[in-house]
Design an enzyme around this catalytic site. Structure first.
Site, mmCIF file in Angstrom:
data_model
loop_
_atom_site.group_PDB
_atom_site.id
_atom_site.type_symbol
_atom_site.label_atom_id
_atom_site.label_comp_id
_atom_site.label_asym_id
_atom_site.label_seq_id
_atom_site.Cartn_x
_atom_site.Cartn_y
_atom_site.Cartn_z
ATOM 1 N N ARG A 148 0.826 -1.206 0.000
ATOM 2 C CA ARG A 148 0.000 0.000 0.000
ATOM 3 C C ARG A 148 0.862 1.258 0.000
ATOM 4 N NH1 ARG A 148 -4.835 -2.238 4.033
ATOM 5 N NH2 ARG A 148 -5.957 -3.305 2.353
ATOM 6 N N TYR A 186 -6.124 -1.027 -6.746
ATOM 7 C CA TYR A 186 -5.562 -2.260 -6.163
ATOM 8 C C TYR A 186 -4.890 -2.021 -4.818
ATOM 9 C CZ TYR A 186 -1.109 -1.307 -8.861
ATOM 10 O OH TYR A 186 0.033 -0.801 -9.426
ATOM 11 N N GLU A 187 -4.648 -3.119 -4.130
ATOM 12 C CA GLU A 187 -4.180 -3.142 -2.735
ATOM 13 C C GLU A 187 -5.183 -2.471 -1.794
ATOM 14 O OE1 GLU A 187 -1.957 -5.084 -2.385
ATOM 15 O OE2 GLU A 187 -0.980 -5.097 -4.344
ATOM 16 N N GLY A 188 -6.449 -2.614 -2.125
ATOM 17 C CA GLY A 188 -7.510 -2.019 -1.320
ATOM 18 C C GLY A 188 -7.960 -0.720 -1.935
#
Length: 593
Positions: free
Chosen positions: A294, A434-436
């Site tokens: 992140r 992406y990655e949340g």
């Protein structure tokens, strides 16, 4: 074709003038003298600008191709990957016992920005490997570390993270991938994962997948998820590659951007996997990789804004359009350059003030990660955990917006592929997802991180801001007016938003959650405001000490004043939205949308 120049001078300014890393007590920082870091950045910058950047357009146009189960990367990628490995760049901050150089994470972060700006799709191959290696380093057994880390640190083998499935993304408790225990202590992994970056490619001898799956009989939901090491090729006791494992790439996704990175559908058909960490504690182990990723994605947002800005600036100085309303600036030409016009300057200053402020923010956060890891400092770990969703969400949202602004400087040419500006916008777009996804980052910030440890870490952040203002006020009226005053006002807005959540979010959680996205952006602006105040102080100090590069420091001050005057007041807008509560957001029934 777009070009890229590594911002080595600015990196040096942040590390040495602003953060004063050699004066820090973190283990290893005393060795980071300016000459040493300059040498690292110069070499990384050459690789980024001369090798990786020219391949960015190639990767975008060619993409990856799936042929007989093997993914072929774009022309030149394999050769560039070899140069990356030869320079030992993938293991810059990894332990020496596994082949790394054991440099602080802050140096890896600075170098990572350059590589991501030059070629985001390429950088993901070794960036994800670093994250997977970090997870094994933190949670693996001694045998697992010895088996996997040396080859991953060198990037002879690369790594991935496998979370998402066709029917579940953020809600990983719904996953169906199964892990059946085997007599030899391994597990048979069966299921399908999607959106797996670098899931299959031709640049490494082996690919080590970290896969979330549920062991038979595990608790329901997220509490029943475990993490497994599932290699493309099995490895024997001597470390040699053995039989092909039951894992394959079934499809390459066709994407809006990052075409040079292989985004795969991965099929696991009874593949041999090895439990990493404790059973049913997979999310704890995976979050070691996800939190690192992140922050890395936040750097991607920053990096795409930087490279887009560089090219927009060159275009604005070169392109002749119209005349300056205050008087002709290019009397020998048919028109003045774009950069004379106030609206173009507004756009460029938005971009410049964001990228330089964002760079300082991520490097400051990287020093906290070093303090947490190298000094076992729990307070530093808690503070960077609080700031991680801000880094990821704010920097990628703003980074994308800045690539659009850069594209706009080109006018119609920004929409034409041959100029290359659309790639920066298309590549930057995924970083918000992406990655949340960024909405989830905002919910995590407000729903979990603010109250973590009884609110200790957010109070520590406010104390950092308060102490900085108190220590530096009343020295100079101009600095108080231009930097400290706006920072104090923005910090008060942020505190007022937090107070609103406390007073109104308990009885109706939607009052907090409806304002979470605004809060994340408000927090990001305050962080960049703090960074600009610190950079302004450092620039003033350098000028007072008769710095040789006067123009650099005066430019830094002017850019900082712009951010404080034109960007930081956005906290007031965000506060007004937050204080409107959940009513306007939740007013419509679903059927009435």
């Amino acid at each position: 074709m777009p070009t890229y120049t590594a911002p080595t001078k600015d990196l040096q300014f942040v590390l040495h003038d602003v953060l004063n890393i050699t004066g820090d007590t973190i283990t290893g920082y005393d060795e980071l003298e300016a000459d040493f870091t300059s040498a690292i950045f110069d070499e990384a910058g050459k690789l980024a600008s001369e090798v990786l950047a020219p391949l960015n357009t190639v990767g975008d146009k060619e993409g990856c191709k799936l042929e007989n189960g093997v993914v072929r990367t774009p022309t030149g990628f394999k050769e560039a990957f070899e140069q990356l490995k030869e320079g030992a760049w993938p293991g810059l901050d990894m332990p020496e016992e596994y082949g790394g150089q054991n440099l602080p994470y802050v140096i890896n972060t600075a170098v990572g920005e350059m590589f991501a700006a030059a070629n985001q799709a390429f950088g993901m191959y070794h960036g994800l490997t670093h994250g997977a290696a970090s997870a094994i380093l933190a949670h693996g057994t001694d045998q697992q570390k010895q088996t996997w880390l040396p080859k991953m640190v060198s990037c002879e083998w690369t790594g991935t993270m496998n979370l998402t499935e066709p029917h579940c993304g953020t809600d990983l408790g719904l996953m169906r991938t199964k892990a059946e225990p085997q007599d030899d202590g391994s597990y048979a992994i069966t299921g399908q994962k999607i959106f797996i970056s670098a899931g299959e490619h031709d640049m490494a001898d082996n690919i080590v997948h970290l896969v979330l799956a549920k062991i038979a009989g595990a608790p329901e939901g997220i509490k029943g998820v475990s993490l497994f090491i599932v290699p493309k090729f099995l490895v024997d006791e001597n470390g040699s590659l053995g039989a092909r494992n039951g894992v394959s790439c079934g499809k390459l996704e066709e994407k809006m951007g990052i075409h040079g990175n292989s985004t795969c559908v991965m099929n696991y058909d009874g593949a041999t996997g090895y439990l990493l960490g404790e059973a049913h504690k997979g999310m704890r182990a995976m979050f070691t990789m996800m939190n690192e990723a992140r922050i890395g994605v936040g750097v991607q947002g920053l990096s795409q804004a930087e490279v887009a800005y560089q090219n927009a600036l060159d275009y604005a100085k070169d392109r002749l359009q119209g005349r300056d309303v205050t008087g002709v600036k290019n009397p020998d030409g048919p028109a003045d350059p774009l950069i004379v016009h106030p609206d173009i300057r507004r756009s460029l200053m938005d971009q410049k003030s964001f990228t330089e402020g964002g760079r300082a923010f991520v490097l400051w956060a990287a020093t906290m990660i070093d303090r947490a890891h190298r000094e076992s400092d729990k307070d530093a770990d808690g503070l960077v955990s609080l700031l991680t969703p801000v880094i990821k969400g704010f920097l990628t949202d703003q980074g994308y917006d800045m690539t659009v602004k850069a594209q706009q400087v080109y006018g119609g040419h920004g929409y034409i592929e041959e100029w290359g500006m659309s790639q920066f916008t298309r590549d930057a777009r995924i970083a918000m997802i992406y990655e949340g996804a960024n909405g989830v980052q905002a919910l995590d910030l407000v729903g979990r991180k603010l109250a973590s440890d009884g609110g200790k870490h957010v109070m520590a952040f406010f104390e950092i801001v308060k102490s900085f203002i108190k220590e530096n006020q009343d020295h100079d009226a101009d600095f108080d007016r231009d930097f400290l005053g706006p920072l104090k006002a923005a910090s008060k807005d942020l505190q007022a938003a937090g107070m609103y959540f406390m007073q109104n979010g308990t009885q109706n959680p939607n009052n907090a959650l409806s304002g979470s996205y605004d809060f994340m952006h408000m927090f990001g602006h305050v962080c960049l405001g703090l960074m600009w105040a610190r950079m302004g102080l450092a620039a003033r100090k350098a000028l007072a000490e008769d710095a040789s590069d006067v123009a650099f420091y005066e430019t830094k001050l002017a850019t900082g004043r712009y951010y404080m005057a034109r960007q930081l007041p956005a906290t007031g807008l965000h506060l007004a939205r937050i204080q409107s509560g959940a009513g306007p957001v939740m007013a419509l029934e679903a059927a009435n949308f």
